[in-house]
Design an enzyme around this catalytic site. Structure first.
Site, PDB file in Angstrom:
ATOM      1  N   TYR A 167      29.604  50.899  42.901  1.00 20.89           N
ATOM      2  CA  TYR A 167      29.948  49.540  43.349  1.00 20.89           C
ATOM      3  C   TYR A 167      31.426  49.438  43.723  1.00 20.89           C
ATOM      4  O   TYR A 167      31.765  48.936  44.799  1.00 20.89           O
ATOM      5  CB  TYR A 167      29.630  48.535  42.245  1.00 20.89           C
ATOM      6  N   SER A 176      36.059  42.547  46.294  1.00 14.09           N
ATOM      7  CA  SER A 176      36.079  42.506  44.832  1.00 14.09           C
ATOM      8  C   SER A 176      37.409  43.054  44.336  1.00 14.09           C
ATOM      9  O   SER A 176      38.023  43.913  44.994  1.00 14.09           O
ATOM     10  CB  SER A 176      34.939  43.356  44.267  1.00 14.09           C
TER      11      SER A 176
END
Length: 250
Positions: free
Chosen positions: A145, A132
Site C-alpha cells: 500500500y 497518503s
C-alpha cells in the site's frame, strides 16, 4: 462543466461529493462498486448525479467509465480520484488477489482515469489525487500500500509540471489515518494495535482542507498538525519515523 468522483460510495469520496454539491456543476458523476450506496448518495444531493457502478480494479470497470466519457460532449471541471485499497500484513502473506487489487486500483486505475479525463479539461480545471502520508516512508506490514502511494506522489509531482502550460492544477491529498471504514477493511483479520490509528482525523476535515487547498492552487494538502509533523519527519528524519512506526505495531 461536470465533476467526477471515484470511490464515491462512502468515506472521503462521499464527503467530496457533498463538498462539490454547492459549487454549481451541471452534474457530478459518482463512481464506485456499490450501486445502492451511490443511489442513496445521489438522492441526497441537490446537483444531478450520474451513477456509474464500476469496479475500477478491473479492466471491465475502467472500460465502462471510459465508454461513458466517450459518449458525450462536456467539460470536466474537477476529477477527484478517491478510490483506493489497503491491506495490513507481511507483504508475502497478504493474499495475492488483495496485492494485485491494491496495485490495479491505487496505481493503474488512478493513472488510467486521469489520462482519460485530461482531454475533457480546460484552463482552470483541477485534478485531486488522494494519496497518503504513507507515500513518504516505506512501511513494514503496509508495504505494498505505501509503495502504491509513493507512486501516486511521484506521479502527481511530474503530472503537475506537464499540465502547468495548460492551466490545469494537480493537488496531492495526503492524510494520515482517516475515520472511515477504510481502517477496518485494511486490517481485514490482521492483528494491528489500536494505537496505530490513534491520531485519525475526520473525513469532513480532510475534505474541507483539501477543497480549500485546491481553491488556493496548492500542490499538496495534509490535514492536521500531527499529520504535517509526520510528513515532515518522514521527509527529513526517515530513520526516526520508521522507528516510531515499527514501535506502534508492537
Amino acid at each position: 462543466m461536470i465533476a467526477i468522483v471515484t470511490g464515491a460510495s462512502s468515506g472521503m469520496g462521499a464527503e467530496f461529493c457533498r463538498a462539490l454539491d454547492s459549487r454549481g456543476y451541471e452534474s457530478i458523476w459518482v463512481v464506485a462498486r456499490r450501486a445502492d450506496r451511490l443511489e442513496e448518495l445521489a438522492a441526497s444531493m441537490e446537483t444531478p448525479c450520474k451513477v456509474i457502478p464500476a469496479d475500477l480494479s478491473t479492466v471491465e470497470g475502467l472500460d465502462s467509465l471510459a465508454s461513458e466519457l466517450r459518449s458525450g460532449r462536456f467539460g470536466i471541471g474537477v476529477l477527484i480520484n478517491c478510490a483506493g485499497l489497503g491491506r495490513f500484513g507481511t507483504s508475502w502473506e497478504v493474499p495475492r488477489d488483495d496485492t494485485r487489487a491494491m496495485i490495479d486500483l491505487n496505481i493503474a486505475a488512478l493513472t488510467d482515469i486521469t489520462h482519460l479525463c485530461i482531454p475533457f479539461m480546460e484552463r482552470g480545471s483541477g485534478i485531486v489525487e488522494v494519496c497518503s502520508a504513507s507515500a513518504y516512508l516505506p512501511l513494514e506490514r503496509l508495504n505494498v500500500y505505501s509503495a502504491t502511494k509513493a507512486y501516486v506522489r511521484s506521479y502527481c509531482n511530474a503530472l503537475r509540471k506537464e499540465l502547468k502550460p495548460l492551466g490545469i492544477s494537480v493537488l496531492e491529498v495526503s492524510p494520515g489515518w482517516v475515520g472511515t471504514d477504510f481502517i477496518a477493511l485494511s486490517k481485514s483479520g490482521a492483528d494491528v494495535p489500536d494505537r496505530v490509528f490513534r491520531h485519525r482525523v475526520a473525513a469532513e476535515d480532510v475534505v474541507r482542507t483539501a477543497m480549500r487547498d485546491l481553491d488556493k492552487g496548492r500542490k499538496r494538502s495534509v490535514c492536521g498538525a500531527y499529520n504535517k509533523l509526520q510528513v515532515f519527519m518522514c521527509t527529513h528524519l526517515p530513520s526516526v519515523a520508521s522507528y516510531v512506526w515499527g514501535r506502534s505495531l508492537r
